[in-house]
Scaffold this motif. Structure first.
Motif, PDB file in Angstrom:
ATOM      1  N   ALA A  78       0.830  -1.208   0.000  1.00  0.00           N
ATOM      2  CA  ALA A  78       0.000   0.000   0.000  1.00  0.00           C
ATOM      3  C   ALA A  78       0.865   1.259   0.000  1.00  0.00           C
ATOM      4  O   ALA A  78       0.566   2.238  -0.688  1.00  0.00           O
ATOM      5  N   PHE A  79       1.942   1.222   0.764  1.00  0.00           N
ATOM      6  CA  PHE A  79       2.874   2.350   0.835  1.00  0.00           C
ATOM      7  C   PHE A  79       3.440   2.644  -0.553  1.00  0.00           C
ATOM      8  O   PHE A  79       3.424   3.787  -1.013  1.00  0.00           O
ATOM      9  N   ASN A  80       3.934   1.609  -1.230  1.00  0.00           N
ATOM     10  CA  ASN A  80       4.516   1.795  -2.556  1.00  0.00           C
ATOM     11  C   ASN A  80       3.459   2.183  -3.585  1.00  0.00           C
ATOM     12  O   ASN A  80       3.729   2.989  -4.476  1.00  0.00           O
ATOM     13  N   ALA A  81       2.263   1.618  -3.469  1.00  0.00           N
ATOM     14  CA  ALA A  81       1.187   1.996  -4.393  1.00  0.00           C
ATOM     15  C   ALA A  81       0.878   3.480  -4.259  1.00  0.00           C
ATOM     16  O   ALA A  81       0.763   4.197  -5.261  1.00  0.00           O
ATOM     17  N   ALA A  82       0.763   3.951  -3.030  1.00  0.00           N
ATOM     18  CA  ALA A  82       0.486   5.372  -2.805  1.00  0.00           C
ATOM     19  C   ALA A  82       1.648   6.241  -3.284  1.00  0.00           C
ATOM     20  O   ALA A  82       1.450   7.259  -3.948  1.00  0.00           O
ATOM     21  N   LEU A  83       2.856   5.815  -2.965  1.00  0.00           N
ATOM     22  CA  LEU A  83       4.044   6.584  -3.348  1.00  0.00           C
ATOM     23  C   LEU A  83       4.141   6.736  -4.863  1.00  0.00           C
ATOM     24  O   LEU A  83       4.271   7.851  -5.384  1.00  0.00           O
ATOM     25  N   PHE A  84       4.043   5.614  -5.583  1.00  0.00           N
ATOM     26  CA  PHE A  84       4.163   5.667  -7.033  1.00  0.00           C
ATOM     27  C   PHE A  84       2.978   6.389  -7.673  1.00  0.00           C
ATOM     28  O   PHE A  84       3.154   7.135  -8.642  1.00  0.00           O
ATOM     29  N   SER A  85       1.775   6.172  -7.150  1.00  0.00           N
ATOM     30  CA  SER A  85       0.592   6.819  -7.726  1.00  0.00           C
ATOM     31  C   SER A  85       0.652   8.330  -7.561  1.00  0.00           C
ATOM     32  O   SER A  85       0.430   9.073  -8.526  1.00  0.00           O
ATOM     33  N   VAL A  86       0.936   8.782  -6.349  1.00  0.00           N
ATOM     34  CA  VAL A  86       0.974  10.224  -6.096  1.00  0.00           C
ATOM     35  C   VAL A  86       2.111  10.867  -6.883  1.00  0.00           C
ATOM     36  O   VAL A  86       1.938  11.917  -7.509  1.00  0.00           O
ATOM     37  N   ARG A  87       3.275  10.224  -6.864  1.00  0.00           N
ATOM     38  CA  ARG A  87       4.395  10.795  -7.622  1.00  0.00           C
ATOM     39  C   ARG A  87       4.053  10.876  -9.114  1.00  0.00           C
ATOM     40  O   ARG A  87       4.310  11.893  -9.763  1.00  0.00           O
ATOM     41  N   GLY A  88       3.464   9.818  -9.657  1.00  0.00           N
ATOM     42  CA  GLY A  88       3.090   9.834 -11.073  1.00  0.00           C
ATOM     43  C   GLY A  88       2.089  10.926 -11.393  1.00  0.00           C
ATOM     44  O   GLY A  88       2.223  11.623 -12.413  1.00  0.00           O
ATOM     45  N   GLN A  89       1.088  11.093 -10.530  1.00  0.00           N
ATOM     46  CA  GLN A  89       0.090  12.150 -10.748  1.00  0.00           C
ATOM     47  C   GLN A  89       0.719  13.534 -10.662  1.00  0.00           C
ATOM     48  O   GLN A  89       0.396  14.422 -11.448  1.00  0.00           O
ATOM     49  N   MET A  90       1.630  13.702  -9.712  1.00  0.00           N
ATOM     50  CA  MET A  90       2.289  15.004  -9.568  1.00  0.00           C
ATOM     51  C   MET A  90       3.192  15.289 -10.768  1.00  0.00           C
ATOM     52  O   MET A  90       3.245  16.425 -11.245  1.00  0.00           O
ATOM     53  N   GLU A  91       3.903  14.267 -11.239  1.00  0.00           N
ATOM     54  CA  GLU A  91       4.748  14.457 -12.421  1.00  0.00           C
ATOM     55  C   GLU A  91       3.901  14.874 -13.621  1.00  0.00           C
ATOM     56  O   GLU A  91       4.274  15.789 -14.364  1.00  0.00           O
ATOM     57  N   THR A  92       2.761  14.218 -13.788  1.00  0.00           N
ATOM     58  CA  THR A  92       1.868  14.545 -14.906  1.00  0.00           C
ATOM     59  C   THR A  92       1.395  15.994 -14.806  1.00  0.00           C
ATOM     60  O   THR A  92       1.395  16.722 -15.801  1.00  0.00           O
ATOM     61  N   SER A  93       1.023  16.416 -13.601  1.00  0.00           N
ATOM     62  CA  SER A  93       0.516  17.785 -13.442  1.00  0.00           C
ATOM     63  C   SER A  93       1.617  18.842 -13.561  1.00  0.00           C
ATOM     64  O   SER A  93       1.334  19.982 -13.916  1.00  0.00           O
ATOM     65  N   LEU A  94       2.859  18.460 -13.306  1.00  0.00           N
ATOM     66  CA  LEU A  94       3.969  19.419 -13.374  1.00  0.00           C
ATOM     67  C   LEU A  94       4.566  19.555 -14.776  1.00  0.00           C
ATOM     68  O   LEU A  94       5.249  20.542 -15.061  1.00  0.00           O
ATOM     69  N   ARG A  95       4.325  18.591 -15.654  1.00  0.00           N
ATOM     70  CA  ARG A  95       4.886  18.641 -17.013  1.00  0.00           C
ATOM     71  C   ARG A  95       4.200  19.732 -17.836  1.00  0.00           C
ATOM     72  O   ARG A  95       2.991  19.916 -17.768  1.00  0.00           O
ATOM     73  N   SER A  96       4.996  20.423 -18.622  1.00  0.00           N
ATOM     74  CA  SER A  96       4.438  21.459 -19.493  1.00  0.00           C
ATOM     75  C   SER A  96       3.631  20.839 -20.620  1.00  0.00           C
ATOM     76  O   SER A  96       2.660  21.434 -21.101  1.00  0.00           O
ATOM     77  N   HIS A  97       4.008  19.647 -21.057  1.00  0.00           N
ATOM     78  CA  HIS A  97       3.257  18.880 -22.057  1.00  0.00           C
ATOM     79  C   HIS A  97       3.621  17.402 -21.864  1.00  0.00           C
ATOM     80  O   HIS A  97       4.666  17.091 -21.317  1.00  0.00           O
ATOM     81  N   PRO A  98       2.740  16.482 -22.305  1.00  0.00           N
ATOM     82  CA  PRO A  98       3.007  15.055 -22.107  1.00  0.00           C
ATOM     83  C   PRO A  98       4.385  14.644 -22.632  1.00  0.00           C
ATOM     84  O   PRO A  98       4.778  15.016 -23.731  1.00  0.00           O
ATOM     85  N   GLY A  99       5.110  13.912 -21.816  1.00  0.00           N
ATOM     86  CA  GLY A  99       6.422  13.416 -22.210  1.00  0.00           C
ATOM     87  C   GLY A  99       7.567  14.373 -21.959  1.00  0.00           C
ATOM     88  O   GLY A  99       8.726  14.007 -22.148  1.00  0.00           O
ATOM     89  N   ALA A 100       7.260  15.610 -21.583  1.00  0.00           N
ATOM     90  CA  ALA A 100       8.327  16.587 -21.329  1.00  0.00           C
ATOM     91  C   ALA A 100       9.129  16.162 -20.100  1.00  0.00           C
ATOM     92  O   ALA A 100       8.557  15.703 -19.109  1.00  0.00           O
ATOM     93  N   CYS A 108      11.856  17.350  -7.380  1.00  0.00           N
ATOM     94  CA  CYS A 108      11.842  17.536  -5.918  1.00  0.00           C
ATOM     95  C   CYS A 108      10.426  17.757  -5.410  1.00  0.00           C
ATOM     96  O   CYS A 108      10.030  17.194  -4.386  1.00  0.00           O
ATOM     97  N   ILE A 109       9.662  18.565  -6.140  1.00  0.00           N
ATOM     98  CA  ILE A 109       8.273  18.828  -5.748  1.00  0.00           C
ATOM     99  C   ILE A 109       7.450  17.540  -5.818  1.00  0.00           C
ATOM    100  O   ILE A 109       6.683  17.231  -4.899  1.00  0.00           O
ATOM    101  N   ALA A 110       7.610  16.769  -6.887  1.00  0.00           N
ATOM    102  CA  ALA A 110       6.869  15.511  -7.034  1.00  0.00           C
ATOM    103  C   ALA A 110       7.252  14.532  -5.921  1.00  0.00           C
ATOM    104  O   ALA A 110       6.386  13.880  -5.325  1.00  0.00           O
ATOM    105  N   GLY A 111       8.537  14.426  -5.626  1.00  0.00           N
ATOM    106  CA  GLY A 111       8.990  13.535  -4.550  1.00  0.00           C
ATOM    107  C   GLY A 111       8.510  13.982  -3.188  1.00  0.00           C
ATOM    108  O   GLY A 111       8.082  13.160  -2.364  1.00  0.00           O
ATOM    109  N   ALA A 112       8.560  15.288  -2.929  1.00  0.00           N
ATOM    110  CA  ALA A 112       8.089  15.812  -1.635  1.00  0.00           C
ATOM    111  C   ALA A 112       6.586  15.591  -1.475  1.00  0.00           C
ATOM    112  O   ALA A 112       6.112  15.214  -0.399  1.00  0.00           O
ATOM    113  N   GLY A 113       5.836  15.806  -2.544  1.00  0.00           N
ATOM    114  CA  GLY A 113       4.392  15.575  -2.486  1.00  0.00           C
ATOM    115  C   GLY A 113       4.065  14.116  -2.222  1.00  0.00           C
ATOM    116  O   GLY A 113       3.187  13.793  -1.416  1.00  0.00           O
TER     117      GLY A 113
END
Length: 179
Positions: A78-100, A108-113
């Motif tokens: 559960a810990f890893n599922a939450a960690l990877f899911s939240v990090r992935g969602q944060m990375e997606t929201s922080l990218r200027s465009h898909p794949g960037a 750092c922001i994605a990891g901290a979140g």
């Protein structure tokens, strides 16, 4: 198998391996940190890490080094599922465009979140683990609660008190409340 499933499986296997290898060291650290401060003229329960290992093995066998491992083991997926899911969602929201690619600051922001999000799972798990690891540490030197640190006094009061991870959770909720 998709990337998320691979990440989750790899994180879970890695987390379990980390627990199995690292938990005995963590147990000894907690025992040393939570032992009562001896009164003047008394010797501490453990003179160091090697002494703590010897006394733990003598008193509890090899299983004593793995005390409290159930809670983190039960939550590693559960810990890893939450960690990877939240990090992935944060990375997606922080990218200027898909794949960037992400900048260092964005990473750092994605990891901290992700770390913040999983802290809500990790904190109660750590509390349960530490209570079980420290169980039986206090009171052996004959020191009174007034002569020991607050953490050691709490440990001394809980010596032999818990029957397992669920028992710790129930007793903590009953006596100390939720948050």
């Amino acid at each position: 198998m998709g990337d998320v499933a691979k990440d989750l499986a790899a994180g879970t296997v890695g987390g379990v391996a980390q627990l199995v290898v690292g938990h005995p060291f963590d147990t000894i650290k907690v025992k040393l940190q939570s032992q009562p401060t001896p009164l003047p003229g008394e010797i501490p329960k453990y003179s160091g890490a090697i002494d703590a290992v010897k006394k733990t093995l003598s008193a509890d066998g090899a299983g004593g080094l793995f005390k409290g491992m159930g809670a983190p083991l039960a939550t590693v997926a559960a810990f890893n599922a939450a960690l990877f899911s939240v990090r992935g969602q944060m990375e997606t929201s922080l990218r200027s465009h898909p794949g960037a690619p992400l900048t260092v600051n964005q990473q750092c922001i994605a990891g901290a979140g992700a770390g913040f999000a999983v802290s809500f799972l990790a904190t109660p798990t750590e509390l349960i683990k530490c209570r079980l690891q420290a169980q039986g540490t206090g009171g052996a030197t004959g020191a009174t609660s007034a002569a020991v640190t607050e953490a050691a006094a709490a440990t001394a009061a809980s010596a032999g008190k818990y029957g397992g991870p669920m028992d710790v959770a129930k007793q903590v909720l009953r006596s100390e409340g939720g948050v």
